[in-house]
Design a protein around this motif. Structure first.
Motif, PDB file in Angstrom:
ATOM      1  N   LYS A   6       0.897  -1.255   0.058  1.00  0.00           N
ATOM      2  CA  LYS A   6       0.046  -0.007  -0.074  1.00  0.00           C
ATOM      3  C   LYS A   6       0.740   1.328  -0.023  1.00  0.00           C
ATOM      4  CE  LYS A   6      -3.835   2.159   2.400  1.00  0.00           C
ATOM      5  NZ  LYS A   6      -4.694   2.262   3.566  1.00  0.00           N
ATOM      6  N   VAL A   7       0.805   2.155  -0.868  1.00  0.00           N
ATOM      7  CA  VAL A   7       1.330   3.237  -1.019  1.00  0.00           C
ATOM      8  C   VAL A   7       0.560   4.429  -0.720  1.00  0.00           C
ATOM      9  CG1 VAL A   7       2.577   4.768  -2.669  1.00  0.00           C
ATOM     10  CG2 VAL A   7       2.607   2.437  -3.143  1.00  0.00           C
ATOM     11  N   SER A   8       1.103   5.414   0.031  1.00  0.00           N
ATOM     12  CA  SER A   8       0.291   6.471   0.821  1.00  0.00           C
ATOM     13  C   SER A   8       0.098   7.603  -0.224  1.00  0.00           C
ATOM     14  CB  SER A   8       1.173   6.910   1.946  1.00  0.00           C
ATOM     15  OG  SER A   8       0.509   8.255   2.543  1.00  0.00           O
ATOM     16  N   THR A   9      -0.860   8.119  -0.201  1.00  0.00           N
ATOM     17  CA  THR A   9      -1.191   8.967  -1.326  1.00  0.00           C
ATOM     18  C   THR A   9      -1.179  10.405  -0.459  1.00  0.00           C
ATOM     19  OG1 THR A   9      -3.580   8.935  -0.580  1.00  0.00           O
ATOM     20  CG2 THR A   9      -3.082   7.722  -2.470  1.00  0.00           C
ATOM     21  N   LYS A  10      -0.649  10.644   0.823  1.00  0.00           N
ATOM     22  CA  LYS A  10      -0.424  11.772   1.585  1.00  0.00           C
ATOM     23  C   LYS A  10       0.933  12.192   1.190  1.00  0.00           C
ATOM     24  CE  LYS A  10      -3.652  10.766   5.466  1.00  0.00           C
ATOM     25  NZ  LYS A  10      -3.577  10.405   6.854  1.00  0.00           N
ATOM     26  N   LYS A  11       1.142  13.388   1.307  1.00  0.00           N
ATOM     27  CA  LYS A  11       2.117  14.332   1.263  1.00  0.00           C
ATOM     28  C   LYS A  11       3.053  13.896   2.614  1.00  0.00           C
ATOM     29  CE  LYS A  11       0.563  18.120  -1.364  1.00  0.00           C
ATOM     30  NZ  LYS A  11       0.295  19.634  -1.242  1.00  0.00           N
ATOM     31  N   ARG A  12       4.358  13.431   2.537  1.00  0.00           N
ATOM     32  CA  ARG A  12       5.081  13.234   3.754  1.00  0.00           C
ATOM     33  C   ARG A  12       5.975  14.193   4.072  1.00  0.00           C
ATOM     34  NH1 ARG A  12       6.249   7.963   0.545  1.00  0.00           N
ATOM     35  NH2 ARG A  12       5.004   6.519   1.031  1.00  0.00           N
ATOM     36  N   LEU A  13       6.250  14.508   5.384  1.00  0.00           N
ATOM     37  CA  LEU A  13       7.105  15.486   6.026  1.00  0.00           C
ATOM     38  C   LEU A  13       7.755  14.801   7.190  1.00  0.00           C
ATOM     39  CD1 LEU A  13       8.130  18.317   5.821  1.00  0.00           C
ATOM     40  CD2 LEU A  13       6.360  19.021   7.491  1.00  0.00           C
ATOM     41  N   VAL A  14       9.105  14.772   6.744  1.00  0.00           N
ATOM     42  CA  VAL A  14       9.843  14.384   7.775  1.00  0.00           C
ATOM     43  C   VAL A  14      10.206  15.272   8.960  1.00  0.00           C
ATOM     44  CG1 VAL A  14      12.199  13.159   8.368  1.00  0.00           C
ATOM     45  CG2 VAL A  14      11.011  12.830   6.307  1.00  0.00           C
ATOM     46  N   ILE A  15       9.962  15.125  10.190  1.00  0.00           N
ATOM     47  CA  ILE A  15      10.451  16.139  11.212  1.00  0.00           C
ATOM     48  C   ILE A  15      11.248  15.612  12.394  1.00  0.00           C
ATOM     49  CG2 ILE A  15       9.335  17.414  13.208  1.00  0.00           C
ATOM     50  CD1 ILE A  15       6.885  17.390  11.806  1.00  0.00           C
ATOM     51  N   GLY A  16      12.363  16.251  12.533  1.00  0.00           N
ATOM     52  CA  GLY A  16      13.576  15.940  13.360  1.00  0.00           C
ATOM     53  C   GLY A  16      13.616  16.548  14.606  1.00  0.00           C
ATOM     54  N   MET A  17      13.553  16.327  15.647  1.00  0.00           N
ATOM     55  CA  MET A  17      13.847  17.079  16.904  1.00  0.00           C
ATOM     56  C   MET A  17      15.198  16.488  17.671  1.00  0.00           C
ATOM     57  SD  MET A  17       9.771  16.641  18.578  1.00  0.00           S
ATOM     58  CE  MET A  17      10.202  17.883  19.900  1.00  0.00           C
ATOM     59  N   SER A  18      15.769  17.585  17.618  1.00  0.00           N
ATOM     60  CA  SER A  18      17.128  17.334  18.281  1.00  0.00           C
ATOM     61  C   SER A  18      17.223  18.198  19.543  1.00  0.00           C
ATOM     62  CB  SER A  18      18.418  17.570  17.579  1.00  0.00           C
ATOM     63  OG  SER A  18      18.343  19.027  17.164  1.00  0.00           O
ATOM     64  N   GLY A  19      18.327  18.074  20.318  1.00  0.00           N
ATOM     65  CA  GLY A  19      18.358  18.507  21.799  1.00  0.00           C
ATOM     66  C   GLY A  19      18.607  19.871  21.870  1.00  0.00           C
ATOM     67  N   ALA A  20      18.280  20.732  21.442  1.00  0.00           N
ATOM     68  CA  ALA A  20      18.241  22.048  21.799  1.00  0.00           C
ATOM     69  C   ALA A  20      16.859  22.532  22.474  1.00  0.00           C
ATOM     70  CB  ALA A  20      18.197  23.115  20.551  1.00  0.00           C
ATOM     71  N   SER A  21      16.972  23.832  23.100  1.00  0.00           N
ATOM     72  CA  SER A  21      15.879  24.187  23.736  1.00  0.00           C
ATOM     73  C   SER A  21      14.816  24.721  22.703  1.00  0.00           C
ATOM     74  CB  SER A  21      16.126  25.344  24.641  1.00  0.00           C
ATOM     75  OG  SER A  21      14.941  25.939  25.404  1.00  0.00           O
ATOM     76  N   GLY A  22      13.445  24.705  23.429  1.00  0.00           N
ATOM     77  CA  GLY A  22      12.232  24.740  21.979  1.00  0.00           C
ATOM     78  C   GLY A  22      11.676  23.570  21.785  1.00  0.00           C
ATOM     79  N   ALA A  23      11.682  22.575  22.720  1.00  0.00           N
ATOM     80  CA  ALA A  23      11.148  21.470  22.229  1.00  0.00           C
ATOM     81  C   ALA A  23       9.401  21.649  21.969  1.00  0.00           C
ATOM     82  CB  ALA A  23      11.095  20.388  23.512  1.00  0.00           C
ATOM     83  N   ILE A  24       8.886  22.728  22.600  1.00  0.00           N
ATOM     84  CA  ILE A  24       7.425  22.876  22.280  1.00  0.00           C
ATOM     85  C   ILE A  24       6.976  23.106  20.932  1.00  0.00           C
ATOM     86  CG2 ILE A  24       7.548  25.352  23.066  1.00  0.00           C
ATOM     87  CD1 ILE A  24       4.707  22.718  23.847  1.00  0.00           C
ATOM     88  N   LEU A  25       7.973  23.886  20.248  1.00  0.00           N
ATOM     89  CA  LEU A  25       7.985  24.111  18.840  1.00  0.00           C
ATOM     90  C   LEU A  25       7.703  22.701  18.087  1.00  0.00           C
ATOM     91  CD1 LEU A  25      10.584  26.783  18.486  1.00  0.00           C
ATOM     92  CD2 LEU A  25       8.110  27.157  18.523  1.00  0.00           C
ATOM     93  N   GLY A  26       8.304  21.637  18.309  1.00  0.00           N
ATOM     94  CA  GLY A  26       8.364  20.654  17.407  1.00  0.00           C
ATOM     95  C   GLY A  26       6.979  19.987  17.850  1.00  0.00           C
ATOM     96  N   ILE A  27       6.531  19.928  18.995  1.00  0.00           N
ATOM     97  CA  ILE A  27       5.269  19.281  19.411  1.00  0.00           C
ATOM     98  C   ILE A  27       4.186  19.929  18.900  1.00  0.00           C
ATOM     99  CG2 ILE A  27       4.077  18.766  21.716  1.00  0.00           C
ATOM    100  CD1 ILE A  27       6.613  18.591  23.288  1.00  0.00           C
TER     101      ILE A  27
END
Length: 198
Positions: A6-27
């Motif tokens: 099954k191939v997704s028809t949705k657009k895919r976005l990769v999200i990386g969260m690394s160890g800087a301050s501001g985790a709430i932005l990724g969340i």
């Protein structure tokens, strides 16, 4: 009998969260995208980001993971997002530590987050890096210049005033709106200069 994948028809976005301050932005970005039926999110969280999430927010790591459509182990260098043949619209690293900036700038892909960023660059997809550090050293600036010269978009989470934020949430939403605008994703409540929000 042949099994069809099954191939997704949705657009895919990769999200990386690394160890800087501001985790709430990724969340908060994951929360916004989880309500968008056109998009599928692929999340990679570094160990440093896990520590920051615990220190800065009231979210558990599992709660953050549950906001994404797919979660990839940072040690799994053979994951789908490590290959250029896996179709995505690009990648956002939010927040992005200076260690991660340096790793990407040097092509030092020793984990999945760095490898996914490297793939995004080599496939000429949109890479948005949201660096959190202050003040910035000459080393930081040189590494970010190197990324910019490869085509990456650097969006520091700068406070803006023309949108007249009334809360930290307003400021965060404006930053996320600027980031997702690079993928033509509209964010409710994002105030553009010269436009009014209903």
């Amino acid at each position: 009998m042949e099994t069809k994948l099954k191939v997704s028809t949705k657009k895919r976005l990769v999200i990386g969260m690394s160890g800087a301050s501001g985790a709430i932005l990724g969340i908060d970005m994951l929360k916004i995208l989880s309500d968008n039926p056109e998009w599928e999110t692929h999340l990679v969280i570094s160990h440093g980001a896990e520590l920051t999430i615990s220190q800065e927010t009231g979210y558990t790591i599992d709660e953050v993971r549950n906001l994404a459509d797919k979660v990839h182990d940072i040690k799994n260098i053979g994951a789908s997002i490590a290959s250029g043949s896996f179709k995505t619209e690009g990648m956002v690293i939010v927040p992005c530590s200076m260690k991660t900036v340096a790793g990407i700038a040097c092509g030092y892909s020793d984990n999945l987050l760095l490898r996914a960023a490297d793939v995004t660059i080599k496939e000429k997809k949109t890479l948005v890096v949201v660096p959190r550090e202050s003040p910035l050293s000459s080393i930081h600036l040189k590494n970010m210049l190197s990324l910019s010269e490869t085509g990456a978009i650097i969006i520091p989470p700068m406070v803006t005033y023309y949108n007249k934020p009334l809360s930290l949430e307003d400021m965060n939403r404006h930053i996320i709106g600027k980031i997702l605008d690079k993928f033509d994703i509209e964010v409710s409540g994002f105030k553009r200069w010269g436009e009014t929000v209903s």
